[in-house]
Motif scaffolding. Sequence first.
Motif, PDB file in Angstrom:
ATOM      1  N   ALA A 116       0.850  -1.191   0.000  1.00  0.00           N
ATOM      2  CA  ALA A 116       0.000   0.000   0.000  1.00  0.00           C
ATOM      3  C   ALA A 116       0.884   1.239   0.000  1.00  0.00           C
ATOM      4  O   ALA A 116       1.980   1.218   0.567  1.00  0.00           O
ATOM      5  CB  ALA A 116      -0.905   0.015   1.233  1.00  0.00           C
ATOM      6  N   PRO A 117       0.407   2.331  -0.616  1.00  0.00           N
ATOM      7  CA  PRO A 117       1.156   3.585  -0.537  1.00  0.00           C
ATOM      8  C   PRO A 117       1.019   4.192   0.861  1.00  0.00           C
ATOM      9  O   PRO A 117       0.083   3.856   1.601  1.00  0.00           O
ATOM     10  CB  PRO A 117       0.484   4.475  -1.593  1.00  0.00           C
ATOM     11  N   VAL A 118       1.923   5.079   1.207  1.00  0.00           N
ATOM     12  CA  VAL A 118       1.922   5.711   2.526  1.00  0.00           C
ATOM     13  C   VAL A 118       0.594   6.413   2.795  1.00  0.00           C
ATOM     14  O   VAL A 118       0.087   6.392   3.908  1.00  0.00           O
ATOM     15  CB  VAL A 118       3.093   6.726   2.629  1.00  0.00           C
ATOM     16  N   ASP A 119       0.010   7.003   1.761  1.00  0.00           N
ATOM     17  CA  ASP A 119      -1.214   7.796   1.939  1.00  0.00           C
ATOM     18  C   ASP A 119      -2.477   7.023   1.547  1.00  0.00           C
ATOM     19  O   ASP A 119      -3.456   7.604   1.093  1.00  0.00           O
ATOM     20  CB  ASP A 119      -1.120   9.082   1.122  1.00  0.00           C
ATOM     21  N   ALA A 120      -2.486   5.712   1.754  1.00  0.00           N
ATOM     22  CA  ALA A 120      -3.631   4.889   1.338  1.00  0.00           C
ATOM     23  C   ALA A 120      -4.912   5.239   2.084  1.00  0.00           C
ATOM     24  O   ALA A 120      -6.003   5.026   1.569  1.00  0.00           O
ATOM     25  CB  ALA A 120      -3.314   3.411   1.515  1.00  0.00           C
ATOM     26  N   GLY A 121      -4.819   5.779   3.285  1.00  0.00           N
ATOM     27  CA  GLY A 121      -6.008   6.170   4.029  1.00  0.00           C
ATOM     28  C   GLY A 121      -6.819   4.986   4.526  1.00  0.00           C
ATOM     29  O   GLY A 121      -8.026   4.911   4.307  1.00  0.00           O
ATOM     30  N   MET A 122      -6.170   4.059   5.214  1.00  0.00           N
ATOM     31  CA  MET A 122      -6.871   2.897   5.750  1.00  0.00           C
ATOM     32  C   MET A 122      -7.963   3.314   6.729  1.00  0.00           C
ATOM     33  O   MET A 122      -7.805   4.274   7.470  1.00  0.00           O
ATOM     34  CB  MET A 122      -5.897   1.964   6.477  1.00  0.00           C
ATOM     35  N   LEU A 123      -9.034   2.573   6.724  1.00  0.00           N
ATOM     36  CA  LEU A 123     -10.149   2.796   7.642  1.00  0.00           C
ATOM     37  C   LEU A 123     -10.224   1.625   8.615  1.00  0.00           C
ATOM     38  O   LEU A 123      -9.556   0.607   8.422  1.00  0.00           O
ATOM     39  CB  LEU A 123     -11.459   2.903   6.849  1.00  0.00           C
ATOM     40  N   ASP A 124     -11.061   1.761   9.644  1.00  0.00           N
ATOM     41  CA  ASP A 124     -11.234   0.661  10.606  1.00  0.00           C
ATOM     42  C   ASP A 124     -11.631  -0.629   9.900  1.00  0.00           C
ATOM     43  O   ASP A 124     -11.154  -1.706  10.236  1.00  0.00           O
ATOM     44  CB  ASP A 124     -12.307   1.015  11.644  1.00  0.00           C
ATOM     45  N   MET A 125     -12.513  -0.510   8.893  1.00  0.00           N
ATOM     46  CA  MET A 125     -12.976  -1.682   8.161  1.00  0.00           C
ATOM     47  C   MET A 125     -11.803  -2.389   7.464  1.00  0.00           C
ATOM     48  O   MET A 125     -11.734  -3.618   7.444  1.00  0.00           O
ATOM     49  CB  MET A 125     -14.021  -1.261   7.120  1.00  0.00           C
ATOM     50  N   CYS A 126     -10.874  -1.590   6.924  1.00  0.00           N
ATOM     51  CA  CYS A 126      -9.706  -2.164   6.233  1.00  0.00           C
ATOM     52  C   CYS A 126      -8.838  -2.950   7.213  1.00  0.00           C
ATOM     53  O   CYS A 126      -8.433  -4.075   6.927  1.00  0.00           O
ATOM     54  CB  CYS A 126      -8.865  -1.049   5.607  1.00  0.00           C
ATOM     55  N   ALA A 127      -8.564  -2.342   8.366  1.00  0.00           N
ATOM     56  CA  ALA A 127      -7.744  -3.012   9.384  1.00  0.00           C
ATOM     57  C   ALA A 127      -8.438  -4.283   9.866  1.00  0.00           C
ATOM     58  O   ALA A 127      -7.796  -5.321  10.054  1.00  0.00           O
ATOM     59  CB  ALA A 127      -7.476  -2.059  10.551  1.00  0.00           C
ATOM     60  N   SER A 128      -9.746  -4.205  10.026  1.00  0.00           N
ATOM     61  CA  SER A 128     -10.516  -5.366  10.480  1.00  0.00           C
ATOM     62  C   SER A 128     -10.457  -6.509   9.465  1.00  0.00           C
ATOM     63  O   SER A 128     -10.308  -7.674   9.845  1.00  0.00           O
ATOM     64  CB  SER A 128     -11.965  -4.936  10.720  1.00  0.00           C
ATOM     65  N   GLN A 129     -10.540  -6.184   8.182  1.00  0.00           N
ATOM     66  CA  GLN A 129     -10.449  -7.221   7.144  1.00  0.00           C
ATOM     67  C   GLN A 129      -9.094  -7.915   7.190  1.00  0.00           C
ATOM     68  O   GLN A 129      -9.003  -9.134   7.051  1.00  0.00           O
ATOM     69  CB  GLN A 129     -10.660  -6.604   5.756  1.00  0.00           C
ATOM     70  N   LEU A 130      -8.040  -7.135   7.374  1.00  0.00           N
ATOM     71  CA  LEU A 130      -6.696  -7.707   7.418  1.00  0.00           C
ATOM     72  C   LEU A 130      -6.526  -8.586   8.662  1.00  0.00           C
ATOM     73  O   LEU A 130      -5.953  -9.674   8.584  1.00  0.00           O
ATOM     74  CB  LEU A 130      -5.661  -6.582   7.405  1.00  0.00           C
ATOM     75  N   ARG A 131      -7.032  -8.120   9.808  1.00  0.00           N
ATOM     76  CA  ARG A 131      -6.944  -8.930  11.040  1.00  0.00           C
ATOM     77  C   ARG A 131      -7.735 -10.227  10.893  1.00  0.00           C
ATOM     78  O   ARG A 131      -7.301 -11.280  11.358  1.00  0.00           O
ATOM     79  CB  ARG A 131      -7.437  -8.126  12.249  1.00  0.00           C
ATOM     80  N   SER A 132      -8.868 -10.166  10.228  1.00  0.00           N
ATOM     81  CA  SER A 132      -9.685 -11.361  10.015  1.00  0.00           C
ATOM     82  C   SER A 132      -8.936 -12.376   9.139  1.00  0.00           C
ATOM     83  O   SER A 132      -8.890 -13.574   9.458  1.00  0.00           O
ATOM     84  CB  SER A 132     -11.010 -10.970   9.371  1.00  0.00           C
TER      85      SER A 132
END
Length: 200
Positions: A57-73
Amino acid sequence: MEESVIEEPAPPPAQGEEEHLSLALVNSAMAMPGGHTADRLGTPAQTNRWLTERGLAPVDAGMLDMCASQLRSLREQIRSLFAARAAGLPALPAAVTAINDAMTRVPTAPLLQWDDKNGPYRATPHPTTQIVDHALAALAADAADLLTSPEAERLTACGSPPCNRYLLRQGRRQWCSTRCGDRARAARAYARRTQSGKTT
């Protein structure tokens, strides 16, 4: 009041992490001595940093809580597959499905969109969603490659409780880091001393 996140210094990568992003993903949540845990994907900012450090991902991808949750899942699904493989047990069907879903989620071409005013056009989904989907697909594909390769025979859990990281065993080494190896040797030495103290 905002909760502060205390970041533990990361141990060095476990054997195999640099070649296999899925191993690095599984090891991004660590059990530490004293009942502490460290999660490199605990917040959207930490998730963005972790993905950026691995070229996903680029530095400025702008991850959201949903994105982090998908990765943790996905991390937990891959962890369960690694645990099953290392222990020689059957895999959970839901974990296999999650890996396959992540690999097939990414469109191979811009999708057809239709705007009432301008008509049909081709476009990719929301950029951040697309970045996350591509990262999930890359991590899932890496896990599938590792699990189906000869290297899977070397996949093992770190042998130093409470550590929960995985590594690709090399020789007789059973630990993910020198720190864990030292802790395991110290625990064995302590056990020998207490055992010999009981027999006298």
